[in-house]
Design a protein around this motif. Structure first.
Motif, mmCIF file in Angstrom:
data_model
loop_
_atom_site.group_PDB
_atom_site.id
_atom_site.type_symbol
_atom_site.label_atom_id
_atom_site.label_comp_id
_atom_site.label_asym_id
_atom_site.label_seq_id
_atom_site.Cartn_x
_atom_site.Cartn_y
_atom_site.Cartn_z
ATOM 1 N N LEU A 1 -38.946 -12.477 33.906
ATOM 2 C CA LEU A 1 -37.936 -12.479 32.854
ATOM 3 C C LEU A 1 -38.176 -13.740 32.040
ATOM 4 O O LEU A 1 -38.120 -14.851 32.576
ATOM 5 C CB LEU A 1 -36.542 -12.499 33.482
ATOM 6 C CG LEU A 1 -35.327 -12.433 32.580
ATOM 7 C CD1 LEU A 1 -35.291 -11.097 31.828
ATOM 8 C CD2 LEU A 1 -34.049 -12.584 33.406
ATOM 9 N N THR A 2 -38.507 -13.584 30.746
ATOM 10 C CA THR A 2 -38.773 -14.747 29.904
ATOM 11 C C THR A 2 -38.092 -14.584 28.557
ATOM 12 O O THR A 2 -37.816 -13.469 28.112
ATOM 13 C CB THR A 2 -40.286 -14.960 29.664
ATOM 14 O OG1 THR A 2 -40.809 -13.796 29.007
ATOM 15 C CG2 THR A 2 -41.036 -15.205 30.958
ATOM 16 N N GLY A 3 -37.838 -15.718 27.917
ATOM 17 C CA GLY A 3 -37.232 -15.696 26.593
ATOM 18 C C GLY A 3 -36.669 -17.050 26.231
ATOM 19 O O GLY A 3 -37.073 -18.072 26.788
ATOM 20 N N SER A 4 -35.702 -17.031 25.312
ATOM 21 C CA SER A 4 -35.093 -18.267 24.827
ATOM 22 C C SER A 4 -33.625 -18.052 24.537
ATOM 23 O O SER A 4 -33.214 -16.971 24.113
ATOM 24 C CB SER A 4 -35.759 -18.733 23.528
ATOM 25 O OG SER A 4 -37.129 -18.948 23.709
ATOM 26 N N LEU A 5 -32.860 -19.100 24.758
ATOM 27 C CA LEU A 5 -31.481 -19.149 24.288
ATOM 28 C C LEU A 5 -31.538 -19.909 22.973
ATOM 29 O O LEU A 5 -31.957 -21.064 22.939
ATOM 30 C CB LEU A 5 -30.590 -19.871 25.298
ATOM 31 C CG LEU A 5 -30.621 -19.332 26.722
ATOM 32 C CD1 LEU A 5 -29.754 -20.187 27.632
ATOM 33 C CD2 LEU A 5 -30.179 -17.888 26.766
ATOM 34 N N LEU A 6 -31.181 -19.250 21.883
ATOM 35 C CA LEU A 6 -31.260 -19.849 20.551
ATOM 36 C C LEU A 6 -29.894 -20.410 20.187
ATOM 37 O O LEU A 6 -28.924 -19.661 20.075
ATOM 38 C CB LEU A 6 -31.690 -18.790 19.523
ATOM 39 C CG LEU A 6 -32.926 -17.966 19.884
ATOM 40 C CD1 LEU A 6 -33.149 -16.863 18.859
ATOM 41 C CD2 LEU A 6 -34.138 -18.862 20.008
ATOM 42 N N TYR A 7 -29.806 -21.723 20.036
ATOM 43 C CA TYR A 7 -28.521 -22.363 19.753
ATOM 44 C C TYR A 7 -28.027 -21.953 18.369
ATOM 45 O O TYR A 7 -28.803 -21.865 17.425
ATOM 46 C CB TYR A 7 -28.675 -23.875 19.803
ATOM 47 C CG TYR A 7 -28.833 -24.459 21.190
ATOM 48 C CD1 TYR A 7 -29.365 -23.737 22.245
ATOM 49 C CD2 TYR A 7 -28.459 -25.762 21.436
ATOM 50 C CE1 TYR A 7 -29.508 -24.292 23.504
ATOM 51 C CE2 TYR A 7 -28.597 -26.337 22.692
ATOM 52 C CZ TYR A 7 -29.123 -25.591 23.720
ATOM 53 O OH TYR A 7 -29.259 -26.148 24.960
ATOM 54 N N LYS A 8 -26.716 -21.755 18.264
ATOM 55 C CA LYS A 8 -26.087 -21.362 17.006
ATOM 56 C C LYS A 8 -25.017 -22.397 16.651
ATOM 57 O O LYS A 8 -24.020 -22.513 17.356
ATOM 58 C CB LYS A 8 -25.446 -19.982 17.134
ATOM 59 C CG LYS A 8 -26.455 -18.859 17.403
ATOM 60 C CD LYS A 8 -25.783 -17.520 17.588
ATOM 61 C CE LYS A 8 -25.018 -17.045 16.405
ATOM 62 N NZ LYS A 8 -25.790 -16.553 15.277
ATOM 63 N N GLY A 9 -25.251 -23.144 15.593
ATOM 64 C CA GLY A 9 -24.257 -24.113 15.143
ATOM 65 C C GLY A 9 -24.214 -25.356 16.001
ATOM 66 O O GLY A 9 -25.133 -25.655 16.761
ATOM 67 N N ASP A 10 -23.106 -26.080 15.868
ATOM 68 C CA ASP A 10 -22.940 -27.350 16.562
ATOM 69 C C ASP A 10 -22.315 -27.146 17.937
ATOM 70 O O ASP A 10 -21.489 -26.256 18.126
ATOM 71 C CB ASP A 10 -22.042 -28.288 15.744
ATOM 72 C CG ASP A 10 -22.704 -28.745 14.460
ATOM 73 O OD1 ASP A 10 -23.937 -28.917 14.457
ATOM 74 O OD2 ASP A 10 -21.985 -28.935 13.457
ATOM 75 N N PRO A 11 -22.664 -28.026 18.879
ATOM 76 C CA PRO A 11 -22.055 -27.951 20.201
ATOM 77 C C PRO A 11 -20.636 -28.511 20.183
ATOM 78 O O PRO A 11 -20.261 -29.251 19.277
ATOM 79 C CB PRO A 11 -22.974 -28.822 21.053
ATOM 80 C CG PRO A 11 -23.511 -29.816 20.094
ATOM 81 C CD PRO A 11 -23.649 -29.099 18.781
ATOM 82 N N VAL A 12 -19.881 -28.160 21.198
ATOM 83 C CA VAL A 12 -18.533 -28.686 21.387
ATOM 84 C C VAL A 12 -18.571 -29.558 22.636
ATOM 85 O O VAL A 12 -18.892 -29.078 23.723
ATOM 86 C CB VAL A 12 -17.505 -27.547 21.560
ATOM 87 C CG1 VAL A 12 -16.119 -28.108 21.847
ATOM 88 C CG2 VAL A 12 -17.497 -26.645 20.330
ATOM 89 N N LYS A 13 -18.239 -30.843 22.475
ATOM 90 C CA LYS A 13 -18.244 -31.766 23.604
ATOM 91 C C LYS A 13 -16.960 -31.599 24.399
ATOM 92 O O LYS A 13 -15.895 -31.349 23.839
ATOM 93 C CB LYS A 13 -18.367 -33.205 23.117
ATOM 94 C CG LYS A 13 -18.500 -34.204 24.250
ATOM 95 C CD LYS A 13 -18.684 -35.620 23.733
ATOM 96 C CE LYS A 13 -18.866 -36.579 24.893
ATOM 97 N NZ LYS A 13 -19.074 -37.958 24.424
ATOM 98 N N GLY A 14 -17.088 -31.724 25.713
ATOM 99 C CA GLY A 14 -15.910 -31.637 26.558
ATOM 100 C C GLY A 14 -16.241 -32.008 27.982
ATOM 101 O O GLY A 14 -17.177 -32.767 28.240
ATOM 102 N N ALA A 15 -15.454 -31.452 28.892
ATOM 103 C CA ALA A 15 -15.655 -31.678 30.321
ATOM 104 C C ALA A 15 -15.663 -30.327 31.013
ATOM 105 O O ALA A 15 -14.969 -29.397 30.583
ATOM 106 C CB ALA A 15 -14.545 -32.562 30.874
ATOM 107 N N PHE A 16 -16.447 -30.217 32.077
ATOM 108 C CA PHE A 16 -16.539 -28.961 32.814
ATOM 109 C C PHE A 16 -16.212 -29.220 34.271
ATOM 110 O O PHE A 16 -16.716 -30.160 34.880
ATOM 111 C CB PHE A 16 -17.935 -28.351 32.678
ATOM 112 C CG PHE A 16 -18.011 -26.918 33.134
ATOM 113 C CD1 PHE A 16 -17.499 -25.900 32.354
ATOM 114 C CD2 PHE A 16 -18.598 -26.594 34.346
ATOM 115 C CE1 PHE A 16 -17.584 -24.574 32.767
ATOM 116 C CE2 PHE A 16 -18.686 -25.280 34.768
ATOM 117 C CZ PHE A 16 -18.175 -24.265 33.974
#
Length: 173
Positions: free
Chosen positions: A136-151
């Motif tokens: 299984l191969t591929g890419s996660l293509l980022y869309k827009g800006d990230p949101v900073k937080g805590a997990f």
């Protein structure tokens, strides 16, 4: 010196929807998950300068992955299904949370994390040579800006930072 190990950067994929996220750890079957920031640059050379200047103007990140298709793993089956059914547009989009386990979050039991909208590009939804595991191969293509937080990795909950108007740290002049 304390060098961070790859196992200290955990990534969770939303295999639910944005109203009711269902976060699943990207891990089982994955042998590679490499972030490429892909910075965009502007090269300028003005008439009064002997040498030009370069500036970073934007980023277009991707997260390339290689995994074995684990029939019982929620993440690999979610990704494989996108490729197998040749989904496009919103049908191949979800969210990812990247958790920096060595950076403590704002609340007890949390770490600094960035939530990011992604489109999943599947290059191989499960195939390979005889006798080998299904790849299984591929890419996660980022869309827009990230949101900073805590997990919270125990309760699988993302909390947006209170100053999310500026989600990414910037340098001061």
């Amino acid at each position: 010196m304390s060098i961070a190990a790859r196992c200290e950067l955990l990534s969770y994929l939303n295999i639910g929807d944005t109203e009711t996220p269902k976060w699943a750890l990207i891990g089982e079957g994955f042998s590679d998950l490499t972030e490429n920031l892909n910075p965009k640059t502007k090269d300028s050379h003005y008439i009064h300068q002997k040498s030009g200047t370069n500036s970073i103007t934007a980023y277009s990140p991707t997260f390339d992955f290689t995994a074995d298709l684990d029939k019982e793993d929620a993440v690999t089956t979610f990704i494989s299904n996108i490729g197998r059914e040749r989904k496009v547009g919103a049908d191949c989009e979800t969210e990812i949370v990247n958790c920096y386990m060595w950076l403590k979050g704002s609340a007890e039991g949390t770490c600094v994390a960035y939530k990011q909208k992604v489109a999943i590009k599947v290059d191989n939804s499960g195939s390979g040579a005889g006798g080998d595991s299904m790849a299984l191969t591929g890419s996660l293509l980022y869309k827009g800006d990230p949101v900073k937080g805590a997990f919270d990795t125990k309760n699988l909950e993302f909390t947006e930072a209170s100053d999310s108007s500026n989600p990414m740290p910037t340098s001061s002049k």
